[in-house]
Structure formats: structure tokens, C-alpha cells
Design a protein around this motif. Structure first.
Motif, mmCIF file in Angstrom:
data_model
loop_
_atom_site.group_PDB
_atom_site.id
_atom_site.type_symbol
_atom_site.label_atom_id
_atom_site.label_comp_id
_atom_site.label_asym_id
_atom_site.label_seq_id
_atom_site.Cartn_x
_atom_site.Cartn_y
_atom_site.Cartn_z
ATOM 1 N N UNK A 1 -25.340 -50.911 -0.818
ATOM 2 C CA UNK A 1 -25.467 -50.858 -2.341
ATOM 3 C C UNK A 1 -25.650 -52.234 -2.914
ATOM 4 N N UNK A 2 -26.338 -52.200 -3.997
ATOM 5 C CA UNK A 2 -26.397 -53.659 -4.827
ATOM 6 C C UNK A 2 -25.439 -53.577 -5.843
ATOM 7 N N UNK A 3 -24.353 -54.072 -5.386
ATOM 8 C CA UNK A 3 -22.999 -54.227 -6.256
ATOM 9 C C UNK A 3 -22.583 -55.590 -6.299
ATOM 10 N N UNK A 4 -22.358 -56.264 -7.418
ATOM 11 C CA UNK A 4 -21.952 -57.576 -7.433
ATOM 12 C C UNK A 4 -20.364 -57.614 -7.297
ATOM 13 N N UNK A 5 -20.034 -58.832 -6.638
ATOM 14 C CA UNK A 5 -18.619 -59.066 -6.121
ATOM 15 C C UNK A 5 -17.895 -59.092 -7.165
ATOM 16 N N UNK A 6 -18.404 -59.888 -8.178
ATOM 17 C CA UNK A 6 -17.722 -60.357 -9.610
ATOM 18 C C UNK A 6 -18.688 -59.726 -10.560
ATOM 19 N N UNK A 7 -17.842 -59.102 -11.632
ATOM 20 C CA UNK A 7 -18.580 -58.565 -12.898
ATOM 21 C C UNK A 7 -19.003 -59.421 -13.398
ATOM 22 N N UNK B 1 -20.166 -53.507 -12.175
ATOM 23 C CA UNK B 1 -20.670 -54.549 -11.413
ATOM 24 C C UNK B 1 -21.772 -54.215 -10.759
ATOM 25 N N UNK B 2 -22.633 -53.423 -11.347
ATOM 26 C CA UNK B 2 -23.933 -52.961 -10.794
ATOM 27 C C UNK B 2 -24.950 -54.347 -11.078
ATOM 28 N N UNK B 3 -25.590 -54.337 -9.848
ATOM 29 C CA UNK B 3 -26.533 -55.313 -10.114
ATOM 30 C C UNK B 3 -27.777 -54.625 -10.184
ATOM 31 N N UNK B 4 -28.072 -55.017 -11.814
ATOM 32 C CA UNK B 4 -29.172 -54.238 -12.327
ATOM 33 C C UNK B 4 -29.871 -55.172 -13.451
ATOM 34 N N UNK B 5 -31.303 -55.162 -13.712
ATOM 35 C CA UNK B 5 -31.889 -56.042 -14.643
ATOM 36 C C UNK B 5 -31.266 -55.468 -16.100
ATOM 37 N N UNK B 6 -30.951 -54.336 -16.452
ATOM 38 C CA UNK B 6 -30.544 -54.058 -17.687
ATOM 39 C C UNK B 6 -29.135 -54.813 -17.884
#
Length: 84
Positions: free
Chosen positions: A5-11, A17-22
Motif C-alpha cells: 500500500x502507498x502509505x507514508x511512514x511519517x504523516x 498517512x495516505x500517500x495521495x495527491x490530494x
């Protein structure tokens, strides 16, 4: 092939912590950018990274390596960024 999943380690915001353009665009002021500047920069990045597969082949990456890198470069946000 989606490996993880594309989740950031650090918010990068106080919500998720979603890795998204929005999420990235919503936090652009933290980086000293206006929304317009952020979208313009993301468009440049999207257009350059859209060529990743051709570059990987040109650099003689193996089919397995290309397959393993695919999920990092080919996803909804990368396609969206290339349209900015």
C-alpha cells in the motif's frame, strides 16, 4: 503488480498517512508553495516519471526489476499528475 500500500511512514498532515495527491496539495503551504505552484510542480514530476519504464529498459533493467518498480510509478496519482 501492487507490492504494498502507498502509505507514508511519517504523516504530512494531522489527519492521515495516505500517500495521495490530494493530501500533498492540501499541505502545500507547509512547503511554502501555493496550490497553483504545487500543481505545476506535480505536473512536471508526473510527466517526467511517466517515462520511467522506457528509461529502465534503456538502462538495461531486467524484466523482474521493472516489474518490482511498477507499483511505485504506475498508479492513479501518477496518471493524474501527468495531466496537470
Amino acid at each position: 503488480m501492487e507490492l504494498k500500500a502507498r502509505v507514508l511512514t511519517t504523516a504530512i498532515n494531522e489527519r492521515d498517512r495516505d500517500c495521495s495527491l490530494p493530501t500533498l496539495i492540501d499541505t502545500c503551504e507547509y512547503y511554502g508553495l501555493s496550490e497553483g505552484e504545487a500543481i505545476k510542480g506535480l505536473g512536471k514530476i508526473g510527466k517526467v516519471t511517466a517515462e520511467w519504464r522506457a528509461v529502465a529498459k534503456r538502462k538495461k533493467a531486467s524484466r523482474l526489476d521493472i516489474s518490482l518498480m511498477e507499483s511505485a510509478f504506475e498508479h492513479e496519482d501518477s496518471r493524474l499528475a501527468a495531466t496537470f
